[in-house]
Design a protein around this motif. Structure first.
Motif, PDB file in Angstrom:
ATOM      1  N   SER B 131       0.824  -1.267   0.070  1.00 38.74           N
ATOM      2  CA  SER B 131      -0.035  -0.064  -0.233  1.00 38.74           C
ATOM      3  C   SER B 131       0.658   1.320   0.039  1.00 38.74           C
ATOM      4  N   GLY B 132       1.983   1.268   0.764  1.00 32.35           N
ATOM      5  CA  GLY B 132       2.777   2.345   0.639  1.00 32.35           C
ATOM      6  C   GLY B 132       3.535   2.584  -0.739  1.00 32.35           C
ATOM      7  N   ALA B 135       0.547   4.122  -2.951  1.00 31.30           N
ATOM      8  CA  ALA B 135       0.480   5.503  -2.500  1.00 31.30           C
ATOM      9  C   ALA B 135       1.266   6.504  -3.425  1.00 31.30           C
ATOM     10  N   LEU B 136       2.715   5.697  -3.017  1.00 27.82           N
ATOM     11  CA  LEU B 136       3.949   6.714  -3.581  1.00 27.82           C
ATOM     12  C   LEU B 136       3.729   6.849  -5.288  1.00 27.82           C
TER      13      LEU B 136
END
Lengths: 336, 336, 336, 336
Positions: B131-132, B135-136
């Motif tokens: 998820s990181g 999002a990035l």
């Protein structure tokens, strides 16, 4: 073995839980649907659960021999009757908030479940399944010493004109009321409400923000800012002050950017984005327990205590500044 | 319809994926198992997949008529043969890293899939599902302008003595090699490696840390610190500098505590804790695509390019400080 | 022109202010010293101010023709007499907290200064000069809309056994009492105190922590946690909730480290480290104003209001949970 | 005793230092001024230093018997002659960057000071006095183990068209060149420059951003992103990777706000706001040392090494990607 679930009430939340069960989670499938608006149930059947049978009434759905467990996601005023019917049928039942619209109604469910002798009901307090609160509880239990004070805030960007002062308790604070009992493993003994001047963005029938102060049996004081027209975002904060230190609920994951002379990250504006993942976890927990014929997570007793506490908070709104006592009956052994 | 999956290789990762499919994810079940160590397959059958049939060979499993899709989680040296067999059988196939142990092997898989004419293979580069990073990527695509520089770090607390210098590429940097191509939607044209003095905690056959510098076709420069004896934790960092601003990969969610004169939160020490959730998402994506008879996510081509790039980085280690060119063949249309 | 300053009271704070004036700040020098313990004054002369004359009494120091301005840093019970003498002599006077030990005493100073017709007194509320609070005030005034709620905390690691419950007001909360009036540009109308169970590290004569709730004339509610045995550090927190958003006091500057599986930075443990820089700024402000024959910064009126408010808070401690009204007299025009 | 200072060069920085000495710092006063533009010196006399004498030449100012110490804040090309004159006169001298416009010029100053036999020169590398770098150095020296890698960035919002590629070294990186030698207590042995594609906001004669890689004698590798058209703000970053952990330069103090669906704080846009406080500290240090007839802080040797290193970096820009050796002469004992 796949758990066969019937859903009573196929509005927004019922439809979303049906999708979750059929498309995201393991171990269960939707076999039955019911809604006062039959077209709504048919749409869910068409889009999500083609194999489901549609029943005219929730009671008929509960009685169906191929329904192993029930989701009650209908209009709040009907929750009590369906949960009681599920208990009478001995079927595990997940009930969205509120368990009942009155404390008396919730008590009737508690009594029925106690008489049944085994847990069957899970109430939809999803925050207990949020990874942030789970991590906070672990820190409170193991890292910061016994809790003494909780500072919290529940902020929404805006509410419509129909949202009146007591709804800040019943619709908003209700989440904190449940989650702090769980977080602290403690019970409330009093509630108090303070009103600063209302925000310019508030409405004629709504005092907003308000500060709710709860005291627990062990002497912890909780102060919660409830601000439902805070404008800037949906923001849930919780800081627990313990004997040895302080632990704070994490901010939701966000990309930090350096942009336009600001070090910034987005704040959520919709509560669903904040807690959507915890719905998956809570329903998976329900499926696992229901597959064994029982229930896990928030109990009927938790739903009942939440109702009693809410009522005390609304009284405390009326008696601004005064402490209103919260006297809980003895907890039945089933819930220990 | 439930996707029927066979697992070839029931070691740690194969067993964990079997559990994931049978107990966590929706839409699939394990119907077949195979392992050179038959006892291992039997243990997975017993604990996780009681209905699965055990096959003597991966090829027999792939050929079984009730196996809709295949997971290749066996020893790396055997990946190529099983993936080729799955393609030959026209069955969707999820293959753990590496796709093959040589660039030539990976190329043979690409060629077979291209000849087949439809995607069937997903390679297990799970970071694309984190998820990181998701999002990035969204921030890079929409918020900070075109990327120019990437600063990154891949740090492990410690590695055993058998871990030698080239493994910093093949076992560690391999994740960055794939994820940055995806993040930037770009290809590499050169690699360079710099060695500072080695850390005291490093080993005789390992230069650690090292700085790998990759240049892309569009002129973005990526510098990655690879430090596998950093001692303090498992820590993945990534910052993208764009025309308008900077975006940074979020830190893993953690409770911030004030304790013992420190404002602190725990840093992870095990890579599994960092990326465990992305395994669920990647396999769910595989199930959804395989149910339609195809594959999604990281392609055979991605696996092949990762192999070519890894080889260039190892050459760059040997030619410390010099830029080693990376010349990619033309990308087949199947992968556009 | 160099401002010639006399210091009455050369204990720890007086000595430190003398060093500040002679070695750190521009525009002033110490020309006179006085202390009931003459050896203390002589030590300051020897170490810091070799040119200073030592006077037997504060009154003699104030009367000296070459003393342009006075610092009152003696024992609290003597502040009133020296400040009154300075006003009588028409000399600018910096007085450390408290301005007087009673509200009546502070009122006498206010009356004398009003009669004099010009500001001469600055009270040592140094937080108004802290760069964090200055930045917070700017954000409150210009960025977040009108303030509605303040959440604050004043935490010390530990206090000795002599520190009793009312000292949490007089010695600790006194800083918040002054700084929030300035921050909000508002006056208090009531005080309320709540006691959670006391921390295990507290003492027999001290209820700790406590929650003080102040209400202002414009309807802002301030809640301050005062926790003087919090163990983990010296920690000052302040968050202002406004109509449009929230602003928070910065944490003190600290190096963030990744070390031993912790992302961490040191928390201060000594209040002096937190506010030491603001002493420089406050005294520089005094020097600039005194050079013009007047005073700036916190006024006698502020000192008087702080005394009245403190008394109300101590009453509120005794009447736990009840709101105690704070009725301020009309503010003299001199202080508008 | 008050140190009597003469200022040569009363442009922006000279004027500001004069204000600092006369109005902010203790222990010194401006007694002499000189500037090629006499009106500029007269304006400073009028506004800031009414008692100062104006001299026609810097040499005359240095020779004046009542001038104890000299500030050289004139045009860079004249620094060498004035510093040499101050050394010849045996007077402490603070010289703004650069010490000289060539390495040879800086070497002549070193030689003159060595011959004089005592330190007299402080170079204006103010970052060594910044509280953030001071705290970082303490962490590097005592908390994170021996340093191995430094990741740094020097970003400006924008530069004018006259700013060409080598100025990224001479005008911008020069600060990092000095501060990292001090931070690491180490010397450089090579420099290398990499150019990603230039930002759209860059100019025809400027490659921007660039990555400068410095290697030290002890084997530490430093990579610095220099990006002078980064648009979003003035941003100085530095992270030191050590044997045991990582330490990072603090962000400048800023109020964190929750506003408009953003958790945000302002980023500085002007370098003066970032380092203004360190000018006070550096000049106070100069005053203290000069009062004893010597100098402290950054030395002539530091200025000379900075010049040699800058030259190597510019050569490295021309030989993109190649390591350019930095060979330092033996350090004279005066600077150990």
């Amino acid at each position: 073995m796949t758990l066969r679930i019937g859903v009573i009430g196929t509005g927004a939340i019922g439809r979303d839980h049906a999708r979750r069960i059929n498309h995201v989670l393991g171990g269960a499938k939707i076999v039955a649907l019911s809604d006062v608006n039959k077209a709504s149930a048919e749409a869910v059947k068409k889009d999500i659960a083609p194999d489901a049978v549609i029943y005219d009434t929730g009671e008929a759905l509960i009685a169906a021999s191929d329904v192993d467990a029930v989701l009650v996601t209908s209009w709040g005023a009907t929750h009590e009757q369906y949960v009681l019917a599920a208990i009478a049928a001995g079927k595990p039942c997940f009930c969205e908030k509120p368990l009942a619209t009155t404390a008396e109604g919730a008590r009737r469910i508690v009594d029925a479940e106690v008489e049944h002798g085994k847990r069957l009901v899970q109430v939809g307090f999803m925050r207990r399944y949020d990874s942030g609160y789970v991590a906070l509880k672990q820190a409170v239990d193991t890292r910061i010493g016994a809790p003494i004070i909780v500072h919290a805030a529940h902020r929404n960007p805006a509410v419509p004109e129909q949202y009146v002062t007591p709804m800040a308790i019943h619709d908003t604070l209700i989440h904190e009321i449940d989650v702090f009992r769980w977080l602290l493993d403690d019970d409330y003994i009093s509630a108090r409400v303070l009103f600063p001047r209302s925000a310019a963005r508030s409405h004629a029938k709504l005092k907003d923000p308000q500060i709710v102060i709860l005291e627990t049996a062990r002497g912890t004081i909780i102060n919660v800012e409830v601000f439902v027209n805070c404008h800037y975002g949906y923001d849930i904060q919780c800081e627990v002050v313990g004997e040895d230190g302080i632990a704070r609920l994490p901010e939701p994951m966000a990309i930090q950017m350096r942009l336009g002379a600001k070090l910034q990250n987005d704040i959520l504006t919709d509560w669903k984005d904040r807690f959507i993942a915890s719905y998956d976890v809570e329903l998976q927990d329900f499926i696992h327990a229901a597959a064994k014929g029982t229930a896990s997570g928030p109990t009927s007793w938790d739903g009942y205590v939440a109702a009693i506490t809410s009522d005390a908070c609304v009284t405390a709104q009326e008696k601004e500044g005064q402490a209103v006592a919260i006297n809980l009956p003895t907890r039945p052994a089933l819930y220990n």
